[in-house]
Design a protein around this motif. Structure first.
Motif, short mmCIF file in Angstrom:
data_model
loop_
_atom_site.label_atom_id
_atom_site.label_comp_id
_atom_site.label_asym_id
_atom_site.label_seq_id
_atom_site.Cartn_x
_atom_site.Cartn_y
_atom_site.Cartn_z
N ARG A 185 -6.48 4.92 1.80
CA ARG A 185 -6.30 4.58 0.38
C ARG A 185 -4.89 4.04 0.13
O ARG A 185 -4.71 3.07 -0.62
N ALA A 186 -3.90 4.66 0.73
CA ALA A 186 -2.52 4.20 0.54
C ALA A 186 -2.33 2.79 1.10
O ALA A 186 -1.67 1.94 0.49
N GLU A 187 -2.90 2.52 2.28
CA GLU A 187 -2.80 1.20 2.87
C GLU A 187 -3.42 0.15 1.96
O GLU A 187 -2.83 -0.91 1.72
N LEU A 188 -4.64 0.43 1.45
CA LEU A 188 -5.31 -0.55 0.59
C LEU A 188 -4.59 -0.75 -0.73
O LEU A 188 -4.53 -1.87 -1.24
N ALA A 189 -4.05 0.33 -1.29
CA ALA A 189 -3.31 0.20 -2.54
C ALA A 189 -2.12 -0.72 -2.36
O ALA A 189 -1.80 -1.56 -3.22
N GLY A 193 -13.55 -1.36 7.38
CA GLY A 193 -13.76 -2.70 7.91
C GLY A 193 -12.69 -3.68 7.49
O GLY A 193 -12.19 -4.47 8.32
N THR A 194 -12.29 -3.66 6.22
CA THR A 194 -11.26 -4.59 5.75
C THR A 194 -9.92 -4.31 6.41
O THR A 194 -9.20 -5.22 6.82
N LEU A 195 -9.58 -3.01 6.52
CA LEU A 195 -8.32 -2.66 7.18
C LEU A 195 -8.31 -3.11 8.64
O LEU A 195 -7.30 -3.61 9.15
N GLN A 196 -9.45 -2.93 9.31
CA GLN A 196 -9.52 -3.38 10.70
C GLN A 196 -9.37 -4.90 10.82
O GLN A 196 -8.68 -5.41 11.70
#
Length: 642
Positions: free
Chosen positions: A244-248, A78-81
């Motif tokens: 995970r890589a995107e959020l990191a 959800g956050t990535l979207q």
């Protein structure tokens, strides 16, 4: 007098009826008589529930349904979207602002936008130094940083996202100071600093607003933070490697260059070292369409962990388990108030069964029914027997001995009673009921009487495997309970001996017989049972001898002189001869033998007819449902004959 009424604040329903222990004891007794141990019978009762209260199985099923619904309904990106949408909005607004501008600078900026990397995190990082021409685009881009900060904080501090809506720059600095002070406090605690209590008090004075849980000491603070941080880590474990890589990468840009992301990383590291027992490694599969943000995802993981913990508590499968272990607040959070009320009622039932002297520990550590519970089971069994006797038009056992001597006890008058009134108690009832000496029929009590002639009763019950196999096990036990309760409450001077016989015979008390488990054993040793019955009758020479035998098979075993049982099927002539010799011995003692024949085996019918003729007794074929009424009626008939 004045009364004040207010809204009910939760807890046990003050208007709820008290727990019905009588029904619970009956249920326990039924399970135990079918062969369950008292401990397993109690577990089965709690798993199944009682009238008006759902059991542990139902609550557990609802927990698993809720767990499956969370995973089936949601997804974790959800956050990535949301960040991707804000980025796309910013880029679209910037392109709209650049398009009508004929300057070369506008074309250069469009080229910069076209050259952005495809990844969300890389594009956000690339645009960190970009000079936005559109105010709308700049606002959308800045929302990305604020959103990341709020989500990362909400992921580790429950409810922080709502508290930071419309956050200002000074709030960012305040959060940064809180995280820095928190890490310093945990670092001091981890090193065993004696100043930890003082540092904790000082920290809560400065930053207590961020912790609505209001922890009382540093350990409670760490417990709350570690549980949330572990849920956040489990959420990350549940995402794909790309997510995970995107959020990191994005987390490093939370709140711009404030450094909150690095402080959160340091906090996670210290919490993991301080609470290694938390679940930091597991994951869950989410396959729904409803996207969750970081904070919502962490809460979903916390809910899953809470559901798993509740399921373990409801299973009661660990040593020393008690229903008081169930976290009622967590259960209410997950399943609603009705579920917590059901669990509380079950816990009250379990506690009262122990406190009200229904279950007790035997010397070997096992659970068993107390004499109080056995009396309750006997009362219920006798009531059922009396109902059957009444339907058959026979005499009510409660009036047995009406022409005899006073027993000292009384009971309410019923139509047809001929016993003398207990005048003092009747008048007392009238005064208590109406406040004056105005006698009503409901006030009348009669004095109970009984015949003073004594009887020595030997109830011999067949415990061979066929009794279990053909559904006669529980009726046999109910019959023994009813007769035992009748003798103990109405004919207290009578001597009752309970004798079980399979391959061997033995004398048992009512508790042992009630809890007796059916086992595979060949042999129906009526010979040994009659030997024990004769011993009992000889110990009471002044009493009327009564021998009652409940069996579903002819004798197939007898006792040898050395005490060993010999079994043969079909029965040996020697087995039949020794059994009939004991029948003759009973007749010499003046005892008649009544055989209650279960089943329609012709060989058994021929044998019991022979027993009846030789002992002057009789044969009754009552069927399982009528066994108790037949045995009690025959016992009363034998007493009247005496």
């Amino acid at each position: 007098m004045r009364y004040r009424y207010g809204r009910w604040g939760g807890g046990a329903d003050p208007l709820a009826p008290p727990t019905d222990l009588r029904a619970a004891v009956d249920d326990l007794g039924r399970e135990i008589m079918e062969g369950a141990s008292p401990a397993s019978a109690l577990r089965e009762l709690l798993r199944r529930g009682v009238d008006g209260t759902r059991g542990l199985d139902d609550l557990t099923s609802r927990l698993w349904q809720r767990r499956a619904a969370i995973q089936r309904r949601h997804r974790l990106d959800g956050t990535l979207q949301e960040i991707r949408k804000l980025l796309d909005d910013a880029l679209a607004a910037e392109r709209r602002a650049l398009f009508p501008d004929p300057a070369d600078d506008a074309r250069f900026r469009e080229a910069q936008l076209d050259a952005l990397p495809p990844g969300t995190a890389a594009a956000v990082r690339e645009l960190a130094e970009y000079d936005w021409q559109s105010p709308q685009a700049r606002e959308s881009y800045e929302k990305i940083q604020d959103l990341l900060g709020r989500e990362l904080l909400d992921q580790r501090f429950q409810g922080m996202k709502q508290a930071l809506q419309g956050v200002e720059r000074q709030d960012v600095k305040r959060i940064q100071r809180m995280l820095r002070d928190l890490n310093a406090l945990l670092d001091a605690h981890g090193k065993g600093s004696p100043d930890t209590p003082r540092l904790f008090d000082e920290f809560m004075r400065k930053h207590g607003e961020f912790f609505p849980e209001n922890p009382r000491n540093v350990d409670e603070l760490i417990d709350a933070l570690a549980a949330r941080s572990a849920a956040a880590q489990r959420m990350m474990n549940s995402m794909t490697a790309e997510q995970r890589a995107e959020l990191a990468s994005l987390s490093e840009q939370a709140f711009g260059s404030s450094g909150i992301g690095s402080e959160l990383s340091r906090l996670d590291s210290m919490l993991q070292s301080l609470r290694p027992g938390e679940d930091w490694t597991s994951s869950a599969r989410f396959r729904g369409k409803d996207p969750l943000g970081l904070g919502e995802g962490a809460q979903a993981m916390a809910d899953l962990a809470e559901l798993d913990a509740l399921a373990e508590q409801l299973s009661q499968s660990y040593p020393g388990a008690r229903l008081e272990d169930i976290d009622l607040e967590a259960l209410e959070r997950q399943l609603g108030q009705e579920a917590s009320v059901d669990a509380r009622r079950l816990a009250d039932l379990e506690r009262q069964l122990r406190q009200q002297n229904i279950l007790e520990r035997a010397p070997d550590g096992s659970m068993r029914l107390t004499p109080k519970a056995l009396r309750r089971l006997g009362e219920t069994a006798l009531r059922g027997v009396i109902d059957k006797i009444r339907r058959r038009g026979e005499r009510d056992s409660r009036r047995a001995g009406a022409a005899g001597e006073l027993t000292g006890s009384t009971r309410p008058w019923q139509f047809g009673d001929t016993e003398p009134w207990d005048v003092p108690r009747s008048l007392r009832n009238a005064v208590l009921r109406s406040g004056e000496m105005k006698l009503n029929v409901v006030d009348v009590e009669v004095s109970e009487t009984e015949q003073r002639s004594r009887a020595a009763i030997a109830l011999c019950v067949d415990t061979s495997w066929s009794m279990v196999q053909d559904g006669r096990w529980v009726p046999m036990k109910r019959t023994a309970l009813a007769l035992h309760h009748l003798v103990r409450t109405r004919f207290r001077t009578d001597a009752l001996q309970l004798i079980t016989f399979g391959r061997y015979a033995e004398t048992v008390d009512i508790g042992q017989l009630t809890a007796l488990e059916g086992v595979w054993e060949q042999g129906t040793n009526l010979h040994h049972a009659l030997l024990l019955a004769g011993r009992h009758l000889r110990r009471h020479p002044d009493a009327q001898p009564v021998v009652l035998v409940v069996t579903d098979g002819e004798p197939t075993a007898h006792l040898e002189a050395d005490g060993e049982a010999e079994f043969t099927y079909p029965p040996l002539p020697r087995t039949l001869a020794r059994t009939l010799a004991e029948v003759d011995s009973m007749a010499r003692l003046g005892a008649t033998i009544t055989v209650f024949m279960l089943g329609d085996d012709p060989r058994l019918a021929a044998f019991v007819d022979l027993v009846a003729r030789r002992s002057g007794g009789r044969v009754v074929a009552p069927g399982e449902d009528g066994l108790g009424a037949a045995v009690v009626s025959d016992y009363l008939r034998s007493r009247r004959r005496s």
